[in-house]
Design a protein around this motif. Structure first.
Motif, PDB file in Angstrom:
ATOM      1  N   LEU A 291       0.825  -1.214   0.000  1.00 28.79           N
ATOM      2  CA  LEU A 291       0.000   0.000   0.000  1.00 28.79           C
ATOM      3  C   LEU A 291       0.858   1.262   0.000  1.00 28.79           C
ATOM      4  CD1 LEU A 291      -2.812  -1.057   2.504  1.00 28.79           C
ATOM      5  CD2 LEU A 291      -2.987  -0.836   0.018  1.00 28.79           C
ATOM      6  N   SER A 292       1.969   1.225   0.689  1.00 26.35           N
ATOM      7  CA  SER A 292       2.854   2.390   0.725  1.00 26.35           C
ATOM      8  C   SER A 292       3.401   2.697  -0.660  1.00 26.35           C
ATOM      9  CB  SER A 292       3.998   2.161   1.715  1.00 26.35           C
ATOM     10  OG  SER A 292       3.503   2.025   3.035  1.00 26.35           O
ATOM     11  N   ALA A 293       3.737   1.642  -1.393  1.00 30.86           N
ATOM     12  CA  ALA A 293       4.213   1.844  -2.765  1.00 30.86           C
ATOM     13  C   ALA A 293       3.108   2.418  -3.639  1.00 30.86           C
ATOM     14  CB  ALA A 293       4.721   0.515  -3.332  1.00 30.86           C
ATOM     15  N   ALA A 294       1.890   1.914  -3.465  1.00 32.11           N
ATOM     16  CA  ALA A 294       0.757   2.433  -4.240  1.00 32.11           C
ATOM     17  C   ALA A 294       0.507   3.902  -3.902  1.00 32.11           C
ATOM     18  CB  ALA A 294      -0.489   1.594  -3.956  1.00 32.11           C
ATOM     19  N   ARG A 295       0.582   4.244  -2.617  1.00 31.99           N
ATOM     20  CA  ARG A 295       0.382   5.637  -2.209  1.00 31.99           C
ATOM     21  C   ARG A 295       1.439   6.546  -2.820  1.00 31.99           C
ATOM     22  NH1 ARG A 295       0.461   7.043   4.104  1.00 31.99           N
ATOM     23  NH2 ARG A 295       2.581   6.227   3.844  1.00 31.99           N
ATOM     24  N   ALA A 296       2.673   6.086  -2.846  1.00 29.85           N
ATOM     25  CA  ALA A 296       3.759   6.882  -3.426  1.00 29.85           C
ATOM     26  C   ALA A 296       3.497   7.158  -4.902  1.00 29.85           C
ATOM     27  CB  ALA A 296       5.087   6.168  -3.224  1.00 29.85           C
ATOM     28  N   ARG A 297       3.006   6.142  -5.628  1.00 29.27           N
ATOM     29  CA  ARG A 297       2.724   6.339  -7.053  1.00 29.27           C
ATOM     30  C   ARG A 297       1.560   7.310  -7.254  1.00 29.27           C
ATOM     31  NH1 ARG A 297       4.389   0.834  -7.095  1.00 29.27           N
ATOM     32  NH2 ARG A 297       2.280   0.079  -6.668  1.00 29.27           N
TER      33      ARG A 297
ATOM     34  N   ASP B 163     -15.810  11.058   1.292  1.00 31.19           N
ATOM     35  CA  ASP B 163     -15.530  11.777   2.537  1.00 31.19           C
ATOM     36  C   ASP B 163     -14.203  11.327   3.141  1.00 31.19           C
ATOM     37  OD1 ASP B 163     -17.884  13.169   2.297  1.00 31.19           O
ATOM     38  OD2 ASP B 163     -19.005  11.941   3.721  1.00 31.19           O
ATOM     39  N   ILE B 164     -13.966  10.012   3.121  1.00 33.89           N
ATOM     40  CA  ILE B 164     -12.713   9.488   3.682  1.00 33.89           C
ATOM     41  C   ILE B 164     -11.521   9.990   2.876  1.00 33.89           C
ATOM     42  CG2 ILE B 164     -11.379   7.391   4.179  1.00 33.89           C
ATOM     43  CD1 ILE B 164     -14.115   5.951   4.408  1.00 33.89           C
ATOM     44  N   ASP B 165     -11.635   9.881   1.557  1.00 32.24           N
ATOM     45  CA  ASP B 165     -10.511  10.261   0.708  1.00 32.24           C
ATOM     46  C   ASP B 165     -10.193  11.753   0.837  1.00 32.24           C
ATOM     47  OD1 ASP B 165      -8.736   8.991  -1.347  1.00 32.24           O
ATOM     48  OD2 ASP B 165      -9.457  10.700  -2.524  1.00 32.24           O
ATOM     49  N   GLU B 166     -11.234  12.569   0.975  1.00 35.62           N
ATOM     50  CA  GLU B 166     -11.014  14.012   1.105  1.00 35.62           C
ATOM     51  C   GLU B 166     -10.431  14.365   2.464  1.00 35.62           C
ATOM     52  OE1 GLU B 166     -13.602  18.193   1.213  1.00 35.62           O
ATOM     53  OE2 GLU B 166     -14.566  16.307   0.643  1.00 35.62           O
ATOM     54  N   PHE B 167     -11.025  13.809   3.525  1.00 39.17           N
ATOM     55  CA  PHE B 167     -10.571  14.202   4.861  1.00 39.17           C
ATOM     56  C   PHE B 167      -9.159  13.700   5.146  1.00 39.17           C
ATOM     57  CE2 PHE B 167     -10.159  13.612   9.460  1.00 39.17           C
ATOM     58  CZ  PHE B 167     -10.361  14.933   9.855  1.00 39.17           C
ATOM     59  N   TYR B 168      -8.852  12.484   4.708  1.00 39.79           N
ATOM     60  CA  TYR B 168      -7.537  11.907   4.984  1.00 39.79           C
ATOM     61  C   TYR B 168      -6.558  12.150   3.830  1.00 39.79           C
ATOM     62  CZ  TYR B 168      -9.551   9.683   9.076  1.00 39.79           C
ATOM     63  OH  TYR B 168     -10.160   9.457  10.293  1.00 39.79           O
ATOM     64  N   ASP B 169      -6.812  13.180   3.028  1.00 34.73           N
ATOM     65  CA  ASP B 169      -5.892  13.488   1.937  1.00 34.73           C
ATOM     66  C   ASP B 169      -4.488  13.793   2.443  1.00 34.73           C
ATOM     67  OD1 ASP B 169      -6.451  15.910   3.143  1.00 34.73           O
ATOM     68  OD2 ASP B 169      -7.075  16.934   1.307  1.00 34.73           O
TER      69      ASP B 169
ATOM     70  N   ILE C 235      -7.918   7.218   1.041  1.00 33.79           N
ATOM     71  CA  ILE C 235      -8.406   5.896   1.430  1.00 33.79           C
ATOM     72  C   ILE C 235      -7.235   4.945   1.693  1.00 33.79           C
ATOM     73  CG2 ILE C 235      -9.651   3.859   0.602  1.00 33.79           C
ATOM     74  CD1 ILE C 235     -11.456   5.815  -0.984  1.00 33.79           C
ATOM     75  N   ILE C 236      -6.268   4.947   0.804  1.00 32.09           N
ATOM     76  CA  ILE C 236      -5.132   4.037   0.960  1.00 32.09           C
ATOM     77  C   ILE C 236      -4.292   4.436   2.170  1.00 32.09           C
ATOM     78  CG2 ILE C 236      -2.967   3.299  -0.119  1.00 32.09           C
ATOM     79  CD1 ILE C 236      -4.438   3.333  -2.805  1.00 32.09           C
ATOM     80  N   GLY C 237      -4.108   5.738   2.396  1.00 31.83           N
ATOM     81  CA  GLY C 237      -3.372   6.197   3.575  1.00 31.83           C
ATOM     82  C   GLY C 237      -4.065   5.812   4.861  1.00 31.83           C
TER      83      GLY C 237
ATOM     84  N   ALA D 262      -7.959  -1.279  -4.417  1.00 27.61           N
ATOM     85  CA  ALA D 262      -6.509  -1.250  -4.220  1.00 27.61           C
ATOM     86  C   ALA D 262      -6.142  -1.379  -2.754  1.00 27.61           C
ATOM     87  CB  ALA D 262      -5.932   0.045  -4.794  1.00 27.61           C
ATOM     88  N   ALA D 263      -6.999  -0.845  -1.883  1.00 30.00           N
ATOM     89  CA  ALA D 263      -6.749  -0.928  -0.445  1.00 30.00           C
ATOM     90  C   ALA D 263      -7.060  -2.305   0.122  1.00 30.00           C
ATOM     91  CB  ALA D 263      -7.571   0.133   0.286  1.00 30.00           C
ATOM     92  N   GLY D 264      -7.460  -3.231  -0.739  1.00 36.21           N
ATOM     93  CA  GLY D 264      -7.723  -4.594  -0.298  1.00 36.21           C
ATOM     94  C   GLY D 264      -9.099  -4.798   0.287  1.00 36.21           C
TER      95      GLY D 264
END
Length: 848
Positions: A76-82, A202-208, A213-215, A131-133
């Protein structure tokens, strides 16, 4: 880095002088006053208070011992980096399409087909979910393919992921094709997809700030892994070591002169103060339900002492504004920012209360409601999101620490600035004593006067209580610099930080840490700067409590319970961002130089919460409505006893587990709210055991009154009267046409409350009475009784613009009703005049 202050080893114990506010750049020496008092009993020397936590860090461990979780975090960390490297939404979608999970799930339809009916942003959210499983959230196994195929046949003919694709295809077809209304009428699939997309958005925006979502999933897995680690108490840290100390601060119950002065600073600075209420919590432990519909209700609606908890917050605030008016002669309406949530329809209920009560006579423009997003609850073993039905994850509020980032995202700070505010007081809705006496205003007064970034109101902590502690952190980083600050450690983190509960064997070392009460003063610019950051520091105190079972209803309607948790951040840990740094170790009294500070008071004046429902098997009233009511009664006893009024004592809580209370006393906060003001309105007399006293009027006199029974005084115009503004809203104008009541040398005797009635609910102030004396004041009505015995059941209702006097007449009494003269309509025939005398407020009776 701050230069070495020369006075660190020899700080003056004198009170800070009265002086105009200084800029933040001018280093204050406030805690020369804050450093000498300490929470009672006085803490032992600092050397005895230190707890070494040599390798601590609030963040999750970078070393994940649980290998499956470690592999998933790495992926997931690699996906987030990309994704972070992608510059546009199209680039992000291409990065997601390259993820094996996404490709396997969507196949050739990844770029269109099944997803063709969705907007690119919606497609992005679904791909992030996969992607987040968390592809199981789409619920293929629940028979939503829409083709009539039975569950067992679909399982036999294809993989679960492929079936999820078919299910999604059916839903998108319904949403984007013709006849959507008919499809929705036949089933809720389309609406569920909309709800899922909103939830994900909402999750993706707040935890941007941590990767959306992946983070969120990465941090959840890291915290789960850390909880499984054998070395969870000792995390890797960027510091050489960390020490905790008991923080020094003003004890308001001991240093009463300074406490009074600080409270006056707070009242004087009210026009520059806002109020912030985080009331989006579910309040599950209260078990509050609508008696008519059976709907679960949020904690803010708890009917406490005759009104909802939210109404209680507004009464406390208006009492402070009324005091500001009485001292300075100016109307002040404080802007109120309220963080709500969608859980239990919290947001809709809060809006409904405000609308029903016409925005409390303050105008809608003085409220800003902003809704906290729900976050997914994850399984404690593997981090999978729990689902209560296909497409709907189990969602809970992500902790009150969301308030700072959310306030930035929603423009709340800019709104407060437009109202001319520089600081704010923060309190929670369940703490019913937070505004007692002068604690809150002393806290705010010190914060504003001395340009502090954050302050805590604290008290003695009860061992074993589910509450955190405030600590002074001392740490040295790898560069050799020393950092200091006052912050909070949540009770769920005690084990992690090596803090143990005091027992008969380990002594009282840890008991000396004071309780965190979540009563705070904040500098708006300081907290906005943190909330606007684009990294994890804008989500302070991130934790995941995996110790409690999560109850939910699954897709088959069965009640389930699973070990799990969700990311929660804590608003008070924003203090971690306000550490002061020095090039050397400070030996003592460093609190006087910090951007953070703390004040202390008696526990019953600082915190007593109504957080959980009392159960028949309970042996403690702690954090129940019943227990907090007893603290309100204790405060009433202490207040009135100090005014030479005889009042029965309130015993230990255990005495009242199954027995009646010694009395019920409810005083409107506008009578003060500072006790030194209330004591000038109450002098002499007695209140017998089993009596009831309720006073809902601010202009009031009690002199040598003997009460044996029930006395209830109600007024339409407690603090003033309302007028319509240009928007047609009713606005409360303080001091205008108030109701008034004088009782002098009056003896009141009646049968009062029927204490043996099984229907009595004392904490709701819902009781049966055999008899009572009730006085009802309409408009600017006045009531006076002097040298008279009032025996038995009576109700005196005084119409607007009239004055009623009760006088002794032989063995009974006579009633005289006169119209108030025109020139006294606004001011009344008498009123209390408030003047400031040094650090105190003096009252003088003015009779016209």
């Amino acid at each position: 880095m701050a230069p070495p202050p020369p006075h660190l080893r020899l700080l003056s114990p004198l009170l800070p002088p009265l002086c105009p506010p200084r800029s933040r750049r001018a280093r204050t020496r406030l805690l020369s006053a804050l450093s000498s008092p300490s929470p009672a009993p006085s803490p032992p020397p600092r050397s005895q208070q230190r707890v070494s936590t040599a390798s601590l860090d609030r963040g999750p461990s970078p070393s994940l011992e649980h290998q499956p979780l470690a592999a998933e975090v790495a992926r997931l960390s690699a996906a987030r980096a990309r994704l972070r490297a992608a510059r546009s939404l199209d680039d992000k979608l291409r990065a997601l399409d390259a993820e094996p999970r996404v490709a396997a799930f969507f196949g050739n339809a990844s770029g269109g087909g099944v997803l063709g009916g969705l907007q690119p942003r919606e497609t992005y959210l679904l791909k992030c979910l996969v992607a987040a499983g968390q592809d199981h959230v789409l619920g293929a196994e629940l028979g939503w393919a829409g083709d009539g195929t039975h569950d067992h046949e679909r399982h036999r003919n294809g993989s679960a992921l492929r079936e999820a694709l078919y299910s999604l295809a059916g839903l998108v077809g319904k949403w984007s094709g013709e006849g959507v209304a008919d499809d929705v009428a036949r089933g809720g699939d389309t609406e569920l997809l909309r709800q899922l997309l909103k939830f994900l958005g909402d999750i993706d925006e707040f935890y941007d700030c941590i990767g959306g979502i992946i983070g969120y999933q990465i941090m959840a897995l890291e915290l789960i892994s850390a909880s499984k680690s054998k070395d969870s108490k000792h995390r890797h840290s960027q510091d050489k070591f960390v020490h905790f100390h008991v923080p020094a601060g003003v004890n308001l119950s001991e240093d009463t002169e300074y406490a009074s002065q600080a409270a006056l600073w707070g009242i004087e600075g009210l026009p520059e103060l806002g109020e912030i209420y985080p009331i989006g919590g579910a309040g599950d432990r209260l078990g509050l339900v609508d008696s008519d519909t059976g709907e679960s209700l949020p904690a803010a609606l708890l009917p406490y002492c005759g009104r909802s908890l939210l109404e209680g917050l507004m009464r406390d605030l208006q009492a402070r504004e009324f005091l500001h008016f009485k001292i300075f002669g100016k109307q002040c309406i404080t802007p109120v920012a309220i963080m709500t949530s969608s859980v239990k329809n919290n947001h809709e209920h809060i809006v409904a209360i405000c609308e029903r009560l016409e925005w409390f006579g303050r105008g809608q423009e003085n409220f800003r409601l902003f809704e906290q997003p729900l976050v997914p609850v994850v399984n404690a073993e593997d981090g999978d999101w729990l689902i209560d039905k296909s497409l709907l994850p189990v969602g809970k509020p992500g902790g009150h620490g969301a308030i700072w980032k959310l306030a930035c995202d929603r423009g709340v700070f800019e709104w407060l600035y437009r109202h001319g505010r520089k600081g704010a007081t923060v309190r929670q809705v369940s703490n019913v004593v937070a505004a007692t006496d002068l604690t809150l205003m002393s806290l705010a007064g010190i914060g504003m006067r001395h340009n502090k970034k954050l302050g805590f109101a604290s008290c003695e902590r009860r061992p074993g209580a589910t509450e955190g502690v405030n600590v002074l952190i001392e740490k040295q980083n790898l560069d050799g610099l020393w950092a200091y600050g006052i912050t909070c450690i949540e009770y769920t983190e005690f084990e992690k930080y090596g803090i143990s509960e005091p027992t008969s064997t380990n002594g009282s070392l840890q008991a000396s840490y004071p309780a965190n009460t979540n009563i705070m003063y904040v500098d708006l610019q300081a907290v906005e700067e943190v909330g606007s950051r684009r990294n994890a520091s804008c989500l302070p105190g991130m934790v995941m409590n995996l110790k409690k079972a999560i109850s939910y209803v699954d897709h088959l309607g069965f009640e389930c319970s699973a070990a799990g948790g969700r990311l929660e951040c804590t608003m008070q840990n924003i203090a971690d961002n306000f550490m002061n740094t020095y090039s050397y170790r400070c030996s003592k009294a460093i609190e006087s130089e910090l951007d953070t500070f703390i004040v202390y008071n008696e526990r019953k004046k600082v915190t007593s919460s109504a957080k959980r429902k009392l159960k028949p098997e309970d042996r403690s009233l702690h954090q129940t409505p019943e227990g907090s009511l007893l603290d309100i009664m204790r405060n009433a006893h202490d207040l009135l006893s100090s005014s030479s009024i005889e009042v029965p004592k309130v015993k230990d809580n255990n005495e009242y587990l199954r027995s009646e209370l010694p009395f019920l006393i409810f005083l409107h906060p506008a009578l003060g709210p500072f006790w030194e003001i209330i004591k000038q309105k109450f002098v002499g007399g007695s209140i017998s055991k089993g009596s009831e006293l309720q006073i809902e009027v601010a202009e009031f006199v009690w002199k040598d009154v003997e009460l044996d029974g029930s006395l209830i005084i109600l007024s339409d115009n407690i603090m003033g009267s309302t007028k319509r503004n240009t928007h047609g809203e009713q606005i409360l104008h303080y001091g205008a046409r108030c109701g008034r009541c004088k009782l002098q040398s009056v003896k009141i005797v009646n049968d009062g409350i029927s204490w043996d009635s099984p229907s009595n609910v004392y904490w709701k102030h819902d009781v049966e009475r055999s008899e009572s004396l009730k006085i009802i004041l309409h408009g600017n009505a006045e009531f006076e009784a002097k040298d008279v015995l009032l025996k038995g059941n009576h109700m005196f209702e005084v119409p607007d613009c009239h004055r009623m006097r009760i006088i002794q007449d032989g063995s009974g009494f006579a009633v005289k009703l006169d119209r108030i003269s025109k020139e006294m309509m606004d001011s009344g025939s008498w009123y209390w005049e408030y003047t400031v005398d040094g650090a105190h407020v003096k009252l003088n009776m003015v009779e016209l």
